[in-house]
Design an enzyme around this catalytic site. Structure first.
Site, PDB file in Angstrom:
ATOM      1  N   LYS B  72       0.851  -1.194   0.000  1.00 51.61           N
ATOM      2  CA  LYS B  72       0.000   0.000   0.000  1.00 51.61           C
ATOM      3  C   LYS B  72       0.882   1.238   0.000  1.00 51.61           C
ATOM      4  CE  LYS B  72      -3.928   2.012   2.560  1.00 51.61           C
ATOM      5  NZ  LYS B  72      -4.824   1.864   3.738  1.00 51.61           N
ATOM      6  N   SER B 148      -9.815   1.967   2.787  1.00 51.54           N
ATOM      7  CA  SER B 148      -8.908   2.711   1.956  1.00 51.54           C
ATOM      8  C   SER B 148      -7.883   1.858   1.204  1.00 51.54           C
ATOM      9  CB  SER B 148      -8.153   3.734   2.811  1.00 51.54           C
ATOM     10  OG  SER B 148      -7.321   3.081   3.743  1.00 51.54           O
ATOM     11  N   SER B 172     -10.117  -0.422   6.966  1.00 49.67           N
ATOM     12  CA  SER B 172      -9.504  -0.222   5.649  1.00 49.67           C
ATOM     13  C   SER B 172      -8.773  -1.424   5.067  1.00 49.67           C
ATOM     14  CB  SER B 172      -8.524   0.949   5.707  1.00 49.67           C
ATOM     15  OG  SER B 172      -9.213   2.169   5.652  1.00 49.67           O
TER      16      SER B 172
END
Lengths: 94, 473
Positions: B72, B148, B172
């Site tokens: 990420k 997210s 997330s």
């Protein structure tokens, strides 16, 4: 708690955000709505100690020993502007 | 089957038998990215040459030797971008160091490969808040991947990665895993070092894996956890073998069903699949027990005070001086701060900074922040009480399957309320996993549904044991 009246210009200044007038009006309206929901907390009796985090650990210390850190060049490597091996900012003293 | 579509456990066997090399795996993943990323948009950047060089040097005797892991874009990897999905960091930032979790992964032989899209600074549940690109759900390209960590989940679900790392502040990891039909685990707060994870809400953030199978999640978790002196909140506790519960039965385990979570307003298809899942767990010998988490309804309000408050403080570091966007028009220092931040941050980030600044500002601190911290204590105590009587708790991960693009974009409050089942887990610091439990129909499409399993603090082993038994049944 009375219905929240957020002074968006004051808060934006505290947050160091140069909002446009359009943004200010938009956020004023959205945040008032969000705060209206969040205000449900005030109708509860919250009889408990506040907790800043979930795990009961406090006052963490580590041995007072040297650790490797950035060299000057590494620390400056992402600076948007640098001069004389330092971070450059707008002039603050006339 | 392509190597990119494979799992860590399967690839480890094929590497051990010398049937394939780490170079083959990186090459195949790169090929998948190049073929499909224009459609799915999971990755913001990827450096094939660097990954190949690292793969060639990988130590195959290590447990993750030669396995590429997608990262990420808010976790620092030396020399790579770390944009956080924001214009603020997109221009020229290159990470000068490895995050603690990356150091651990490298120690186990893994190769960090590729930077995955996300909601800006991890604020959002759809990845629509990324300033740098659209990520689509591989199960239905008209829909969001969740967020997210939307890039991390979409890459795994679309077979553009073997496995990935995400971060989870209010759901997330778990929610995008649910929306894309993969496995995502948020470990107990403090299990994984947050050093080098760009901070959103420090008391809630936790890094974790998104994978194709429960076994892979357990394997990856084995090489992420442990005390890191550079993160004072990382826990100095024994790290068990997280695979030790896999393959064991769950007879007699008590599964808590919070009555406050099984309410009206949940999508009918989600509700049906979760009820099927509970029946399946029962057929495997688990004992369902109704429990109560009485402070569930204050969870979202509590979170949307605490998380923005911490974010407003954490994001104060983006001042256009040491890194990040710098406005070229400012005439003095105050203007420099105000314009650099105004130009660098996107709408959701500004919204949360403003909210956080407001609740921490003079005169409101006690009314909001302290109150939220009291509510947080009560939410944690609800779970403590529940876990006196049950071993795990199950719920839907999200009340609805993946939305279409734009559906919730103009209504932030409605979007926030969808985090109702994942948020309390972060507030209480507990481990939680989302695993696929079938599909629900929406708009003529069959969309993945996620089952959330919540465990006692530090009891990821039981969590993974239940998830594995469910997955294999």
């Amino acid at each position: 708690m009375p219905s929240p009246q957020i002074d968006i210009h004051h808060v934006a200044k505290l947050a160091r955000l140069a909002l446009t007038e359009e943004e200010a009006a938009h956020y004023q309206q959205q945040l008032t709505r969000i705060l209206g929901h969040i205000d449900q907390l005030s109708s509860y009796t919250l009889d408990a100690e506040p907790s800043a985090h979930a795990m009961p650990i406090f006052d963490v210390i580590r041995p007072d020993q040297d650790r490797p850190g950035f060299e000057q060049n590494e620390a400056l490597s992402n600076a948007p502007r640098r001069a004389m091996d330092q971070f450059q900012i707008p002039k603050v003293i006339e | 089957m392509s190597l990119a579509a494979s799992t860590i456990s399967a690839l480890r066997q094929r590497l051990a038998s010398k049937e394939i090399t780490p170079r083959d795996i990186v090459t195949d993943v790169a090929k998948a990215i190049e073929a499909q990323n224009a459609t799915i948009g999971a990755y913001l950047s990827w450096d094939v040459e660097k990954a190949l060089a690292e793969a060639d040097k990988a130590d195959l005797s290590q447990p993750l030797g030669g396995i590429p892991i997608g990262i990420k874009d808010n976790i620092n990897v030396t020399g790579e971008p770390c944009t956080c999905g924001s214009k603020m960091l997109a221009e020229n930032y290159k990470a000068p160091y490895d995050a603690g979790a990356i150091t651990k992964l490298r120690g186990a032989g893994a190769v960090p490969f590729g930077r995955l899209n996300m909601d800006e600074f991890a604020m959002g549940s759809s990845t629509e808040n990324s300033a740098l690109g659209v990520t689509r759900n591989p199960r239905d390209l008209d829909r969001i991947p969740g967020g997210s960590s939307g890039g991390s989940a979409a890459a795994v679900a679309g077979n553009l990665a073997i496995a990935t790392l995400g971060s989870d502040t209010g759901g997330s990891i778990r929610q995008p895993a649910a929306f894309c039909g993969c496995v995502g685990i948020k470990p107990t707060y403090g299990r994984v070092s947050r050093y080098g994870l760009v901070a959103f809400a420090s008391s809630l953030d936790q890094i974790g894996p998104i994978t194709k199978t429960v076994e892979d999640a357990a394997i990856l978790l084995n090489h992420l956890c442990g005390k890191d002196l550079r993160d004072s909140t990382s826990l100095d506790v024994n790290v068990p073998d997280f695979t030790s519960g896999l393959g064991r039965d769950i007879k007699g385990l008590r599964v808590g069903l919070p009555k406050e979570y099984f309410i009206s307003g949940i999508h009918a298809g989600v509700s049906a699949r979760v009820n099927d899942a509970i029946k399946k767990l029962e057929s495997l010998g688990a004992i369902p027990v109704e429990i109560s988490l009485p402070h569930t309804d204050v969870g979202v309000s509590t979170y949307y005070i605490i998380a923005p408050a911490e974010a407003s403080a954490n994001l104060a570091r983006f001042d256009g001086v040491r890194y990040g966007h710098r406005s070229s028009d400012a005439k003095d220092l105050m203007e420099h701060y105000m314009m650099s931040r105004e130009e660098g941050f996107g709408p959701e980030v500004k919204r949360r900074i403003l909210l956080g600044t407001y609740v921490l500002s003079s005169g409101y601190y006690d009314a909001y922040y302290i109150k939220a911290q009291r509510a947080r204590t009560l939410i944690r105590q609800d779970f403590e009480k529940a876990f006196e009587n049950v071993d795990v708790i199950v719920s839907p991960t999200s009340p609805a399957p993946a939305h279409k693009f734009g559906e919730l974009k103009e209504d932030p409050l409605a979007a926030y309320l969808e985090d109702i089942f994942t948020i309390p887990v972060n507030l209480a610091g507990l481990p939680g996993i989302s695993i696929p439990c079938g599909t629900a129909e929406e708009g003529g499409k069959q969309l993945p549904v996620g089952l959330q399993i919540i465990g006692r603090p530090l009891d990821e082993v039981t969590l993974l044991r239940v998830a594995d038994a469910f997955e294999k049944a």
